[in-house]
Design an enzyme around this catalytic site. Sequence first.
Site, PDB file in Angstrom:
ATOM      1  N   ASN A 197      29.170  -7.703  96.522  1.00 15.28           N
ATOM      2  CA  ASN A 197      27.808  -7.166  96.420  1.00 15.28           C
ATOM      3  C   ASN A 197      26.849  -8.227  95.905  1.00 15.28           C
ATOM      4  OD1 ASN A 197      29.015  -4.832  97.219  1.00 15.28           O
ATOM      5  ND2 ASN A 197      29.145  -3.946  95.173  1.00 15.28           N
TER       6      ASN A 197
ATOM      7  N   HIS B 282      29.361 -13.349  97.747  1.00 18.94           N
ATOM      8  CA  HIS B 282      28.347 -13.434  98.810  1.00 18.94           C
ATOM      9  C   HIS B 282      26.963 -13.726  98.252  1.00 18.94           C
ATOM     10  CE1 HIS B 282      31.175 -10.871 101.563  1.00 18.94           C
ATOM     11  NE2 HIS B 282      31.586 -12.115 101.408  1.00 18.94           N
TER      12      HIS B 282
ATOM     13  N   SER C 201      35.134  -2.000 103.005  1.00 18.73           N
ATOM     14  CA  SER C 201      35.751  -1.658 104.295  1.00 18.73           C
ATOM     15  C   SER C 201      36.871  -2.634 104.650  1.00 18.73           C
ATOM     16  CB  SER C 201      34.693  -1.643 105.396  1.00 18.73           C
ATOM     17  OG  SER C 201      33.988  -2.867 105.403  1.00 18.73           O
TER      18      SER C 201
ATOM     19  N   CYS D 296      14.834 -22.648  98.872  1.00 21.97           N
ATOM     20  CA  CYS D 296      14.230 -23.292 100.040  1.00 21.97           C
ATOM     21  C   CYS D 296      15.316 -23.497 101.097  1.00 21.97           C
ATOM     22  CB  CYS D 296      13.619 -24.625  99.613  1.00 21.97           C
ATOM     23  SG  CYS D 296      13.092 -25.630 101.009  1.00 21.97           S
TER      24      CYS D 296
ATOM     25  N   ASP E  96      23.856  -7.383  94.456  1.00 29.34           N
ATOM     26  CA  ASP E  96      22.835  -6.658  93.686  1.00 29.34           C
ATOM     27  C   ASP E  96      22.844  -6.916  92.187  1.00 29.34           C
ATOM     28  OD1 ASP E  96      25.052  -5.041  92.724  1.00 29.34           O
ATOM     29  OD2 ASP E  96      24.885  -3.846  94.546  1.00 29.34           O
TER      30      ASP E  96
HETATM   31  C1  BJW Z   1      32.802   4.165  99.043  1.00 28.80           C
HETATM   32  C2  BJW Z   1      31.835   5.047  98.629  1.00 28.80           C
HETATM   33  C3  BJW Z   1      31.946   5.521  97.335  1.00 28.80           C
HETATM   34  C4  BJW Z   1      31.341   4.524 100.609  1.00 28.80           C
HETATM   35  N1  BJW Z   1      32.959   5.103  96.569  1.00 28.80           N
HETATM   36  N2  BJW Z   1      33.799   3.765  98.268  1.00 28.80           N
HETATM   37  C5  BJW Z   1      39.042 -14.308 109.851  1.00 28.80           C
HETATM   38  C6  BJW Z   1      39.244 -13.341 110.798  1.00 28.80           C
HETATM   39  C7  BJW Z   1      38.152 -12.797 111.487  1.00 28.80           C
HETATM   40  C8  BJW Z   1      36.850 -13.230 111.233  1.00 28.80           C
HETATM   41  C9  BJW Z   1      36.664 -14.185 110.281  1.00 28.80           C
HETATM   42  C10 BJW Z   1      37.745 -14.715 109.616  1.00 28.80           C
HETATM   43  N3  BJW Z   1      37.256 -15.625 108.738  1.00 28.80           N
HETATM   44  C11 BJW Z   1      35.908 -15.678 108.843  1.00 28.80           C
HETATM   45  C12 BJW Z   1      35.525 -14.811 109.793  1.00 28.80           C
HETATM   46  C13 BJW Z   1      34.109 -14.572 110.212  1.00 28.80           C
HETATM   47  C14 BJW Z   1      33.341 -13.661 109.281  1.00 28.80           C
HETATM   48  C15 BJW Z   1      34.017 -12.302 109.294  1.00 28.80           C
HETATM   49  O1  BJW Z   1      34.749 -11.925 108.413  1.00 28.80           O
HETATM   50  N4  BJW Z   1      33.718 -11.510 110.303  1.00 28.80           N
HETATM   51  C16 BJW Z   1      34.287 -10.157 110.400  1.00 28.80           C
HETATM   52  C17 BJW Z   1      33.164  -9.131 110.506  1.00 28.80           C
HETATM   53  C18 BJW Z   1      35.230 -10.110 111.562  1.00 28.80           C
HETATM   54  N5  BJW Z   1      33.266 -14.195 107.931  1.00 28.80           N
HETATM   55  C19 BJW Z   1      32.339 -15.081 107.593  1.00 28.80           C
HETATM   56  O2  BJW Z   1      31.547 -15.518 108.411  1.00 28.80           O
HETATM   57  C20 BJW Z   1      32.322 -15.588 106.162  1.00 28.80           C
HETATM   58  N6  BJW Z   1      32.246 -17.004 106.168  1.00 28.80           N
HETATM   59  C21 BJW Z   1      33.319 -17.768 106.394  1.00 28.80           C
HETATM   60  O3  BJW Z   1      34.443 -17.329 106.470  1.00 28.80           O
HETATM   61  O4  BJW Z   1      33.000 -19.084 106.489  1.00 28.80           O
HETATM   62  C22 BJW Z   1      33.974 -20.032 106.911  1.00 28.80           C
HETATM   63  C23 BJW Z   1      33.289 -21.381 106.863  1.00 28.80           C
HETATM   64  C24 BJW Z   1      33.918 -22.419 106.206  1.00 28.80           C
HETATM   65  C25 BJW Z   1      33.290 -23.673 106.146  1.00 28.80           C
HETATM   66  C26 BJW Z   1      32.043 -23.858 106.759  1.00 28.80           C
HETATM   67  C27 BJW Z   1      31.419 -22.809 107.404  1.00 28.80           C
HETATM   68  C28 BJW Z   1      32.049 -21.559 107.456  1.00 28.80           C
HETATM   69  C29 BJW Z   1      31.035 -15.138 105.456  1.00 28.80           C
HETATM   70  C30 BJW Z   1      30.967 -13.658 105.267  1.00 28.80           C
HETATM   71  C31 BJW Z   1      29.641 -13.293 104.626  1.00 28.80           C
HETATM   72  C32 BJW Z   1      29.393 -11.796 104.628  1.00 28.80           C
HETATM   73  N7  BJW Z   1      28.058 -11.552 104.254  1.00 28.80           N
HETATM   74  C33 BJW Z   1      27.592 -10.172 104.147  1.00 28.80           C
HETATM   75  C34 BJW Z   1      26.060 -10.191 103.987  1.00 28.80           C
HETATM   76  C35 BJW Z   1      25.677 -10.610 102.579  1.00 28.80           C
HETATM   77  C36 BJW Z   1      24.223 -10.503 102.352  1.00 28.80           C
HETATM   78  C37 BJW Z   1      23.727  -9.101 102.525  1.00 28.80           C
HETATM   79  O5  BJW Z   1      24.099  -8.189 101.757  1.00 28.80           O
HETATM   80  O6  BJW Z   1      22.929  -8.881 103.447  1.00 28.80           O
HETATM   81  O7  BJW Z   1      28.208  -9.517 103.042  1.00 28.80           O
HETATM   82  S1  BJW Z   1      28.083  -9.160 105.534  1.00 28.80           S
HETATM   83  C38 BJW Z   1      28.401  -7.697 104.608  1.00 28.80           C
HETATM   84  O8  BJW Z   1      29.792  -7.331 104.640  1.00 28.80           O
HETATM   85  C39 BJW Z   1      28.069  -8.068 103.160  1.00 28.80           C
HETATM   86  C40 BJW Z   1      29.160  -7.368 102.421  1.00 28.80           C
HETATM   87  O9  BJW Z   1      29.342  -7.967 101.156  1.00 28.80           O
HETATM   88  C41 BJW Z   1      30.345  -7.511 103.328  1.00 28.80           C
HETATM   89  C42 BJW Z   1      31.441  -6.516 103.091  1.00 28.80           C
HETATM   90  O10 BJW Z   1      30.975  -5.234 103.260  1.00 28.80           O
HETATM   91  P1  BJW Z   1      31.565  -4.070 102.358  1.00 28.80           P
HETATM   92  O11 BJW Z   1      31.198  -4.301 100.943  1.00 28.80           O
HETATM   93  O12 BJW Z   1      32.981  -3.870 102.659  1.00 28.80           O
HETATM   94  O13 BJW Z   1      30.633  -2.835 102.828  1.00 28.80           O
HETATM   95  P2  BJW Z   1      30.828  -1.817 104.048  1.00 28.80           P
HETATM   96  O14 BJW Z   1      29.509  -1.180 104.256  1.00 28.80           O
HETATM   97  O15 BJW Z   1      31.461  -2.466 105.199  1.00 28.80           O
HETATM   98  O16 BJW Z   1      31.879  -0.760 103.527  1.00 28.80           O
HETATM   99  C43 BJW Z   1      31.609   0.132 102.469  1.00 28.80           C
HETATM  100  C44 BJW Z   1      32.903   0.804 102.089  1.00 28.80           C
HETATM  101  O17 BJW Z   1      32.632   1.615 100.973  1.00 28.80           O
HETATM  102  C45 BJW Z   1      33.505   1.716 103.172  1.00 28.80           C
HETATM  103  O18 BJW Z   1      34.896   1.482 103.256  1.00 28.80           O
HETATM  104  C46 BJW Z   1      33.236   3.128 102.640  1.00 28.80           C
HETATM  105  O19 BJW Z   1      34.248   4.061 103.009  1.00 28.80           O
HETATM  106  C47 BJW Z   1      33.270   2.869 101.167  1.00 28.80           C
HETATM  107  N8  BJW Z   1      32.484   3.820 100.385  1.00 28.80           N
HETATM  108  N9  BJW Z   1      30.953   5.251  99.713  1.00 28.80           N
HETATM  109  C48 BJW Z   1      33.875   4.223  97.106  1.00 28.80           C
HETATM  110  N10 BJW Z   1      31.036   6.416  96.877  1.00 28.80           N
END
Ligand code: BJW
Length: 254
Positions: free
Chosen positions: A108, A125, A197, A133, A110
Site C-alpha cells: 500500500n 510500492h 490478491s 521530478c 497510503d
Molecule cells: C480484503 C478486504 C477486507 C477486500 N479485508 N481483505 C512474474 C510473473 C508475472 C509477472 C511479473 C513477474 N514479475 C514481474 C512481473 C510484472 C508485474 C506483475 O506482477 N504483473 C502481474 C499483474 C502479472 N510486476 C511489476 O511490474 C513490478 N516490477 C518488477 O517486477 O520489476 C522488475 C524490474 C527489475 C529491474 C528493472 C525494471 C523492472 C512492479 C509492480 C508494481 C505494482 N504497482 C501497483 C501500483 C502502485 C501505485 C498505485 O497504488 O497506484 O501496486 S499495481 C497495484 O497492485 C498496486 C498494489 O500495491 C498491487 C497489489 O494489489 P493488492 O494490494 O493485492 O490489491 P487488489 O485490489 O488486487 O486486491 C485486494 C485484495 O483485498 C483482494 O484479494 C480482496 O479479496 C481483498 N480484500 N476487502 C481483507 N476488508
Amino acid sequence: MDDQAIHPPAQALAQARSVVVLTGAGVSAESGIPTFRDTMAGLWASFDPQQLATPEAFARDPELVTRWYDHRRLGCAACEPNPGHLALARAQGELARRGGSLTILTQNVDGLHTRAGAENVVELHGSIMTWRCSKTAEPVTPPPPPEPWPEFPPISHAGAPVRPDVVWFGEALPEEALERSFEALQSCDLLLSVGTSSVVYPAAGFIELACANGARTIEVNPQETPISSIVTWALRGRSAEILPRLVAVAFGAA
Ligand code: BJW
C-alpha cells in the site's frame, strides 16, 4: 469464522520469534480506500487502474495520470487507520517485548501502517504522499491536504512533469525495500498475508519464499487467492475483524 479456527494461528503468532506481515489494499479498504482492483467510483469509473499505473500512461498523458494520483493522495490523507492496522501495530509491540520482531511489508502507498503507530514498515510500492521530478528524481513537496496541486501535471524546477513516488508496472521496486524484504523473509518463522490478491510480483512470490524457508503461513482475506491452497491457515473474513481477534487471542485483550 468460528472461534475454534482462530486458536491455532493465534498460538503460532504468540510463539513466533520473527514475523513478516505482507499487506495489500484489502487492509486499507476498511479505512474507506478502494482496493486497486475495485471498480473506481464517480469521475474515474471509466478508467482502468492497471492502465493508469504505468510509465507509458504517464508519458502519454501526464495530466490524466497526475490528476488521478492527486485525487487518491487527498483521499488517503482524509482516511484514518482502522482496527486491522492498529492490531498489527500492537502485535509488533507485544513481540518486541518478548524479544521477537514483526516486519510489515506493505504494497500500500497510503502510509496508514505508520500512522497507526507501526515501525519497521517497508513500502514496497513507494508512497503516494511523496512526489518527485520525473527527470532528476529530486523530491517535490505536494501542497498540504486537502489542497490539490495547483496545476496538472505539476512541473518541477527542472521543467519536467512531477510524478508520485510510487512503483508502476514494469518499474523496479526500491532496492533497499527489496533487500529488507528478503532479509526478513529468510529469517521469519511466520508469515501473514493480509488483504492482497497475490497476483502482483515480486510480492506475490514472497509466500513461497517464506514456505521454502520453513515458515508457517496465515492468509486473511474474504476471497480465495492463488496462495490459498499453500498456506497453513486460511482465515476467511475482513482484516479489520480478523486481525484484532487474532491478536487478542495471541496476546490477551488490549
Ligand atoms: C480484503 C478486504 C477486507 C477486500 N479485508 N481483505 C512474474 C510473473 C508475472 C509477472 C511479473 C513477474 N514479475 C514481474 C512481473 C510484472 C508485474 C506483475 O506482477 N504483473 C502481474 C499483474 C502479472 N510486476 C511489476 O511490474 C513490478 N516490477 C518488477 O517486477 O520489476 C522488475 C524490474 C527489475 C529491474 C528493472 C525494471 C523492472 C512492479 C509492480 C508494481 C505494482 N504497482 C501497483 C501500483 C502502485 C501505485 C498505485 O497504488 O497506484 O501496486 S499495481 C497495484 O497492485 C498496486 C498494489 O500495491 C498491487 C497489489 O494489489 P493488492 O494490494 O493485492 O490489491 P487488489 O485490489 O488486487 O486486491 C485486494 C485484495 O483485498 C483482494 O484479494 C480482496 O479479496 C481483498 N480484500 N476487502 C481483507 N476488508
